[in-house]
Design an enzyme around this catalytic site. Structure first.
Site, PDB file in Angstrom:
ATOM      1  N   LYS A 178       0.862  -1.184   0.000  1.00  0.00           N
ATOM      2  CA  LYS A 178       0.000   0.000   0.000  1.00  0.00           C
ATOM      3  C   LYS A 178       0.900   1.236   0.000  1.00  0.00           C
ATOM      4  O   LYS A 178       1.502   1.598   1.005  1.00  0.00           O
ATOM      5  CB  LYS A 178      -0.920   0.055   1.215  1.00  0.00           C
ATOM      6  CG  LYS A 178      -2.054   1.050   0.950  1.00  0.00           C
ATOM      7  CD  LYS A 178      -2.681   1.647   2.172  1.00  0.00           C
ATOM      8  CE  LYS A 178      -1.975   2.795   2.743  1.00  0.00           C
ATOM      9  NZ  LYS A 178      -1.816   3.991   1.875  1.00  0.00           N
ATOM     10  N   GLU A 254      10.149   1.391  10.354  1.00  0.00           N
ATOM     11  CA  GLU A 254      11.152   2.419  10.032  1.00  0.00           C
ATOM     12  C   GLU A 254      10.447   3.754  10.212  1.00  0.00           C
ATOM     13  O   GLU A 254       9.586   4.119   9.407  1.00  0.00           O
ATOM     14  CB  GLU A 254      11.635   2.268   8.578  1.00  0.00           C
ATOM     15  CG  GLU A 254      12.342   0.963   8.279  1.00  0.00           C
ATOM     16  CD  GLU A 254      13.701   0.850   8.955  1.00  0.00           C
ATOM     17  OE1 GLU A 254      14.233   1.876   9.418  1.00  0.00           O
ATOM     18  OE2 GLU A 254      14.204  -0.278   9.045  1.00  0.00           O
ATOM     19  N   CYS A 288      13.685  11.151   6.334  1.00  0.00           N
ATOM     20  CA  CYS A 288      13.727  10.698   7.727  1.00  0.00           C
ATOM     21  C   CYS A 288      15.117  10.890   8.311  1.00  0.00           C
ATOM     22  O   CYS A 288      15.274  11.100   9.510  1.00  0.00           O
ATOM     23  CB  CYS A 288      13.313   9.235   7.800  1.00  0.00           C
ATOM     24  SG  CYS A 288      14.246   8.184   6.673  1.00  0.00           S
ATOM     25  N   GLU A 379      10.191  16.433  14.791  1.00  0.00           N
ATOM     26  CA  GLU A 379      10.501  16.177  13.385  1.00  0.00           C
ATOM     27  C   GLU A 379       9.643  17.100  12.525  1.00  0.00           C
ATOM     28  O   GLU A 379       8.415  17.011  12.544  1.00  0.00           O
ATOM     29  CB  GLU A 379      10.207  14.721  13.021  1.00  0.00           C
ATOM     30  CG  GLU A 379      10.595  14.419  11.592  1.00  0.00           C
ATOM     31  CD  GLU A 379      10.246  12.999  11.144  1.00  0.00           C
ATOM     32  OE1 GLU A 379       9.122  12.540  11.425  1.00  0.00           O
ATOM     33  OE2 GLU A 379      11.107  12.365  10.496  1.00  0.00           O
TER      34      GLU A 379
HETATM   35  P1  NAD Z   1       2.454   8.323   7.690  1.00  0.00           P
HETATM   36  O1  NAD Z   1       2.730   7.555   8.924  1.00  0.00           O
HETATM   37  O2  NAD Z   1       1.461   9.416   7.745  1.00  0.00           O
HETATM   38  O3  NAD Z   1       1.969   7.365   6.515  1.00  0.00           O
HETATM   39  C1  NAD Z   1       2.760   6.307   6.046  1.00  0.00           C
HETATM   40  C2  NAD Z   1       1.864   5.243   5.441  1.00  0.00           C
HETATM   41  O4  NAD Z   1       1.043   4.690   6.456  1.00  0.00           O
HETATM   42  C3  NAD Z   1       0.923   5.751   4.355  1.00  0.00           C
HETATM   43  O5  NAD Z   1       0.851   4.772   3.337  1.00  0.00           O
HETATM   44  C4  NAD Z   1      -0.405   5.858   5.106  1.00  0.00           C
HETATM   45  O6  NAD Z   1      -1.527   5.729   4.267  1.00  0.00           O
HETATM   46  C5  NAD Z   1      -0.311   4.688   6.041  1.00  0.00           C
HETATM   47  N1  NAD Z   1      -1.130   4.794   7.251  1.00  0.00           N
HETATM   48  C6  NAD Z   1      -1.431   5.912   7.959  1.00  0.00           C
HETATM   49  N2  NAD Z   1      -2.192   5.585   9.028  1.00  0.00           N
HETATM   50  C7  NAD Z   1      -2.384   4.230   8.991  1.00  0.00           C
HETATM   51  C8  NAD Z   1      -3.083   3.310   9.803  1.00  0.00           C
HETATM   52  N3  NAD Z   1      -3.751   3.697  10.896  1.00  0.00           N
HETATM   53  N4  NAD Z   1      -3.058   2.009   9.474  1.00  0.00           N
HETATM   54  C9  NAD Z   1      -2.371   1.595   8.383  1.00  0.00           C
HETATM   55  N5  NAD Z   1      -1.700   2.423   7.552  1.00  0.00           N
HETATM   56  C10 NAD Z   1      -1.703   3.736   7.869  1.00  0.00           C
HETATM   57  O7  NAD Z   1       3.882   8.858   7.210  1.00  0.00           O
HETATM   58  P2  NAD Z   1       4.201   9.823   5.976  1.00  0.00           P
HETATM   59  O8  NAD Z   1       3.761  11.194   6.331  1.00  0.00           O
HETATM   60  O9  NAD Z   1       3.728   9.200   4.718  1.00  0.00           O
HETATM   61  O10 NAD Z   1       5.803   9.750   5.947  1.00  0.00           O
HETATM   62  C11 NAD Z   1       6.612  10.597   6.660  1.00  0.00           C
HETATM   63  C12 NAD Z   1       7.174   9.910   7.889  1.00  0.00           C
HETATM   64  O11 NAD Z   1       7.880   8.738   7.492  1.00  0.00           O
HETATM   65  C13 NAD Z   1       8.189  10.740   8.636  1.00  0.00           C
HETATM   66  O12 NAD Z   1       7.983  10.613  10.018  1.00  0.00           O
HETATM   67  C14 NAD Z   1       9.517  10.117   8.248  1.00  0.00           C
HETATM   68  O13 NAD Z   1      10.566  10.315   9.157  1.00  0.00           O
HETATM   69  C15 NAD Z   1       9.144   8.682   8.139  1.00  0.00           C
HETATM   70  N6  NAD Z   1      10.106   7.966   7.321  1.00  0.00           N
HETATM   71  C16 NAD Z   1      10.944   7.061   7.908  1.00  0.00           C
HETATM   72  C17 NAD Z   1      11.900   6.395   7.151  1.00  0.00           C
HETATM   73  C18 NAD Z   1      12.851   5.396   7.765  1.00  0.00           C
HETATM   74  O14 NAD Z   1      13.465   4.655   7.012  1.00  0.00           O
HETATM   75  N7  NAD Z   1      12.980   5.340   9.074  1.00  0.00           N
HETATM   76  C19 NAD Z   1      11.975   6.637   5.784  1.00  0.00           C
HETATM   77  C20 NAD Z   1      11.110   7.559   5.215  1.00  0.00           C
HETATM   78  C21 NAD Z   1      10.164   8.203   5.989  1.00  0.00           C
END
Ligand code: NAD
Length: 477
Positions: A178, A254, A288, A379
């Site tokens: 997804k 992650e 991130c 962040e």
């Molecule tokens: P997000 O958590 O809002 O969403 C990520 C994914 O999760 C999306 O596909 C979203 O639709 C899904 N999602 C959201 N709520 C959900 C739920 N309740 N159940 C199942 N799926 C759900 O994150 P974002 O805004 O897309 O990404 C940014 C974040 O990702 C930042 O915090 C960044 O640091 C982190 N990030 C971490 C890494 C790493 O490798 N550690 C890499 C890239 C981004």
């Protein structure tokens, strides 16, 4: 009216609409207009996708193939990714605003490389053999875990998806991916290419939709899913882990970061400035791993800041499709509003930056932010960096470790002993010394504390995507 491209779910080898025909728009953050339509999935489509993946795992050829045969198909997918680099790069750029030159020059090649690496790694990996003193012999088999739900963020859409999909497929699992709702297009293209490469129907499925009470949540609560691999915000990671716990489904997380970047007075300042700029402003800071907390030894602070601010002001802001552009808009209006809040309410003094046109935030440098201020602690996920002086090594290490996150840190010094000493003391999953973002795909990647659970990369990915099995044999004497 210009017709817009459509990106469907890919389920069981077919590109399909949702059962109710629901769609959502993908907004181009540069034009702030819809550029594509995407199937909007929910519980019904998640059920279809997991059913397909389950059947492909339980009955299909994929988990039963040899590593060489599976690897050859994954390499063919990598070939197709390279051949479709322009299309994939444009999809990510239009979805979330990243410069197309970065997407084509970095993200797409890294994606292909991830597929190639994990195909080869699985084929060449060794397993433990344990000669025992008791007249027995034990060895380990790494068997595919089953159906993998992969939930991805929008900041490096294709590339981060490949970190999940490539090892999961290489080890014989089937996948439901997804992608983030803000960056859906490249996932559909990738799955189309996987079918073209000959990866059997049902092995790699793509499900579009939102997170909470939508496609994402449906995946995390399905007991037929054997592994959940998630990259995204720490808060979302907590929710997903809570849901997964009900079915005891193993989760890999992650999560977010607030990377500390330590510049010592004995650093080569040319190197330190160059990498520090890349560390915070690449992808408009939507990384991130961003080096968003800069700590600079006081004796070089003034010189460092002069050079750093000058370099930040030289970055080219503009249309992501212009090859000269280095900073595009933020990925969505929601995200822009979040970052705007931090910029407008930032404690301390802004040396350069601020809001640009549309959803652009200019490279922003802030000094004198109190240690407990939001801009210093939280962040932001945008092109905003705080710069804080320090006087001693111990002070620098303590400041770096003073965060709930622990994804990565950078150290700039020409003193070899200091480099090793500081790297050992920093509480973070990756320490880059005199560099940033350099990866060896065999190395562990992941975070301490609020930055995640588990590690990706090489054998670490194998641990998560397989069920290691011990076989113990008596040896007849
Ligand atoms: P997000 O958590 O809002 O969403 C990520 C994914 O999760 C999306 O596909 C979203 O639709 C899904 N999602 C959201 N709520 C959900 C739920 N309740 N159940 C199942 N799926 C759900 O994150 P974002 O805004 O897309 O990404 C940014 C974040 O990702 C930042 O915090 C960044 O640091 C982190 N990030 C971490 C890494 C790493 O490798 N550690 C890499 C890239 C981004």
């Amino acid at each position: 009216m210009v017709s817009r491209p459509f990106f469907g779910h890919i389920i069981d080898g077919e590109e399909v609409e949702s059962a109710d025909g629901a769609r959502f728009d993908s907004i181009d953050p540069w034009t702030r207009e819809p550029w594509a339509e995407v199937a909007l999935g929910g519980a019904a489509e998640a059920d279809r996708a997991v059913t397909a993946a389950r059947r492909a795992f339980d009955e299909g050829p994929w988990p039963r193939m040899g590593f060489a045969e599976r690897g050859a198909l994954i390499h063919r997918l990598a070939d197709l990714i390279e051949a479709h680099a322009a299309e994939l790069a444009l999809a990510d750029s239009r979805d979330m605003g990243k410069p197309v030159a970065d997407a084509k020059g970095k993200d797409v090649p890294r994606t292909a490389q991830n597929f190639r690496f994990f195909a080869d790694h699985a084929r060449l990996a060794m397993a433990e053999t344990l000669p025992m003193d008791t007249g027995h012999h034990a060895y380990t088999r790494y068997e595919p875990a089953g159906v993998v739900a992969a939930i991805a963020p929008w900041n490096f859409p294709l590339m981060l998806e490949s970190w999940k999909v490539a090892p999961a497929l290489a080890w014989g699992n089937t996948v439901v991916l997804k992608p983030a709702e803000d960056s859906p297009a490249s996932a559909t293209i990738l799955a189309r290419l996987a079918l073209e490469a000959g990866i059997p129907p049902g092995v790699f499925n793509v499900l579009h939709g939102y997170g909470p009470e939508s496609a994402g949540a449906a995946l995390t609560t399905d007991p037929r899913v054997d592994r959940i691999t998630f990259t995204g915000e720490s808060g979302t990671g907590r929710i997903i882990t809570g849901e997964a716990a009900k079915n005891l489904t193993p989760v890999s997380l992650e999560l977010g970061g607030k990377g500390a970047n330590l510049v010592f007075a004995d650093a080569d300042l040319d190197i330190a400035v160059d990498w520090s700029i890349k560390a915070i402003f690449t992808n408009a800071g939507q990384v991130c791993l961003a080096g968003s907390r800069l700590y600079v030894e006081r004796t070089v602070l003034e010189e460092f800041l002069d050079r750093f601010v000058a370099a930040a002001e030289k970055l080219v802001i503009g249309d992501p499709r212009d090859p000269a552009t280095q900073i595009g808009p933020l990925a969505s209006q929601t995200h822009y509003e979040k970052v705007r809040g931090y910029v407008e309410n930032a404690a301390g003094k802004m040396l350069t930056g601020g809001l640009g046109d549309g959803w652009v935030v200019k490279p922003t440098v802030i000094v004198d932010a109190p240690a407990d201020s939001a801009v210093q602690c939280e962040e932001i996920f945008g092109p905003v960096v705080t710069v804080t002086p320090f006087d001693t090594e111990a002070e620098a290490v303590a400041a770096a470790n003073d965060s709930p996150y622990g994804l990565n840190a950078m150290v700039f010094t020409e003193n070899l002993s200091r480099a090793h000493r500081v790297a050992a003391q920093l509480r973070a999953g990756t320490i880059w010394t005199n560099c940033f973002f350099i990866r060896d795909l065999r190395a562990p990647f992941g975070g301490f504390a609020d930055s995640g659970w588990g590690r990706e990369g090489g054998n670490f990915s194998r641990e998560f995507f397989t069920e290691p099995k011990a076989v113990v044999m008596a040896i007849a004497t």
